[in-house]
Design an enzyme around this catalytic site. Sequence first.
Site, PDB file in Angstrom:
ATOM      1  N   GLU A 142       0.159  -0.639  -4.729  1.00  0.00           N
ATOM      2  CA  GLU A 142      -0.872   0.435  -4.883  1.00  0.00           C
ATOM      3  C   GLU A 142      -0.229   1.620  -4.759  1.00  0.00           C
ATOM      4  O   GLU A 142       0.559   1.975  -3.894  1.00  0.00           O
ATOM      5  CB  GLU A 142      -1.917   0.329  -3.966  1.00  0.00           C
ATOM      6  CG  GLU A 142      -3.037   1.085  -3.984  1.00  0.00           C
ATOM      7  CD  GLU A 142      -3.183   2.372  -3.108  1.00  0.00           C
ATOM      8  OE1 GLU A 142      -3.939   3.055  -3.176  1.00  0.00           O
ATOM      9  OE2 GLU A 142      -2.105   2.599  -2.552  1.00  0.00           O
ATOM     10  N   HIS A 192       0.721  -1.258  -0.015  1.00  0.00           N
ATOM     11  CA  HIS A 192       0.075  -0.081  -0.120  1.00  0.00           C
ATOM     12  C   HIS A 192       0.835   1.321  -0.011  1.00  0.00           C
ATOM     13  O   HIS A 192       1.651   1.560   0.937  1.00  0.00           O
ATOM     14  CB  HIS A 192      -0.941  -0.052   1.289  1.00  0.00           C
ATOM     15  CG  HIS A 192      -1.787   1.073   1.421  1.00  0.00           C
ATOM     16  ND1 HIS A 192      -1.727   1.886   2.576  1.00  0.00           N
ATOM     17  CD2 HIS A 192      -2.981   1.641   0.591  1.00  0.00           C
ATOM     18  CE1 HIS A 192      -2.732   2.903   2.287  1.00  0.00           C
ATOM     19  NE2 HIS A 192      -3.430   2.593   1.028  1.00  0.00           N
ATOM     20  N   HIS A 238      -0.545  11.083  -2.335  1.00  0.00           N
ATOM     21  CA  HIS A 238      -1.795  10.756  -1.667  1.00  0.00           C
ATOM     22  C   HIS A 238      -2.792  11.966  -1.296  1.00  0.00           C
ATOM     23  O   HIS A 238      -3.965  12.041  -1.660  1.00  0.00           O
ATOM     24  CB  HIS A 238      -1.648   9.816  -0.517  1.00  0.00           C
ATOM     25  CG  HIS A 238      -2.953   9.441   0.310  1.00  0.00           C
ATOM     26  ND1 HIS A 238      -3.743  10.569   0.947  1.00  0.00           N
ATOM     27  CD2 HIS A 238      -3.851   8.609   0.239  1.00  0.00           C
ATOM     28  CE1 HIS A 238      -4.664   9.645   1.613  1.00  0.00           C
ATOM     29  NE2 HIS A 238      -4.602   8.608   0.942  1.00  0.00           N
TER      30      HIS A 238
HETATM   31  O1  G3P Z   1      -6.729   1.768  -2.602  1.00  0.00           O
HETATM   32  C1  G3P Z   1      -6.752   1.363  -1.334  1.00  0.00           C
HETATM   33  C2  G3P Z   1      -6.313   2.726  -0.276  1.00  0.00           C
HETATM   34  O2  G3P Z   1      -5.168   3.188  -0.843  1.00  0.00           O
HETATM   35  C3  G3P Z   1      -7.769   3.502  -0.563  1.00  0.00           C
HETATM   36  O3  G3P Z   1      -7.411   4.596   0.381  1.00  0.00           O
HETATM   37  O4  G3P Z   1      -6.899   6.972   1.383  1.00  0.00           O
HETATM   38  O5  G3P Z   1      -5.036   4.749   1.310  1.00  0.00           O
HETATM   39  O6  G3P Z   1      -5.793   6.173  -0.592  1.00  0.00           O
HETATM   40  P1  G3P Z   1      -6.091   5.826   0.589  1.00  0.00           P
HETATM   41 MG    MG Z   2      -4.711   4.769  -2.258  1.00  0.00          MG
END
Ligand code: G3P
Ligand code: MG
Length: 246
Positions: free
Chosen positions: A40, A13, A55
């Site tokens: 991701e 992530h 982000h």
């Molecule tokens: O894509 C999964 C996750 O990344 C969604 O939330 O806020 O971490 O981008 P966020």
């Molecule tokens: Mg995300």
Amino acid sequence: MTEPALLAKVIAHRGASGVAPENTLAAISLAASVGAKCVEIDASISSDNIPFVHHDDGLERCTNGSGYLCAHTAAELDALTASAGKADFENEPLPRLSAMVSLLSSLQIGLNLEIKPTPGLEEPTAIAVCDVIRDSWPMDLPLVLSSFSREALAVARDSLPGAARALLVCAVPTDWHHQTQLLQCRNLHMAAPLLDEQQAKDITDAGLGLYCFTVNQPDEAARLLAMGVHGVFTDYPEEMLIGLGS
Ligand code: G3P
Ligand code: MG
């Protein structure tokens, strides 16, 4: 009936963001070095429509810049560092999406690319992201475009119909089936604590891929996988891969 767009059981992530600064080239390289097969990342655009991997709407938390990312030109953003407070990574650049794609391609790592528009910029963000992917994503690597923004997903559907998409939500909306059909999404990505067993069954029975964020405990990941979830987003891919015995 759709087919799930399969990524990996363990998805790093924002890269290996528990250790390296999130959404940086270093976080991706680290994820690959500990065995992750998929990452991701989040993407938004500069004032001159160049996608960057970041982000937040604002630059303060993760970079040495300030203000909205979308208010700066690409040349200005290229001059920033993105250490996200991680002491050993002070000179990490804020990466362009194109640089990230090159790195992933050379590492042979799959991608869930989250389109993260600043509100109001849904269409240009999705178009700019799709342009980079169309130009440079290697066809043989897994790719899913996701977004919380249904507008961005609709633009991606029309701009790059061949790329798999995921509807991204926190809780499962009552109209999930209609929305995933409308947006021609093959996956649904959602917050792990908000999924129950019946929903997992309904979603996977409908032929959708199901991925949950953000899961940092292997026993929690094992519980979700046993419910039929296809994979989890984690900040600690090394510990997760070891914990799941993968
Ligand atoms: O894509 C999964 C996750 O990344 C969604 O939330 O806020 O971490 O981008 P966020
Ligand atoms: Mg995300």
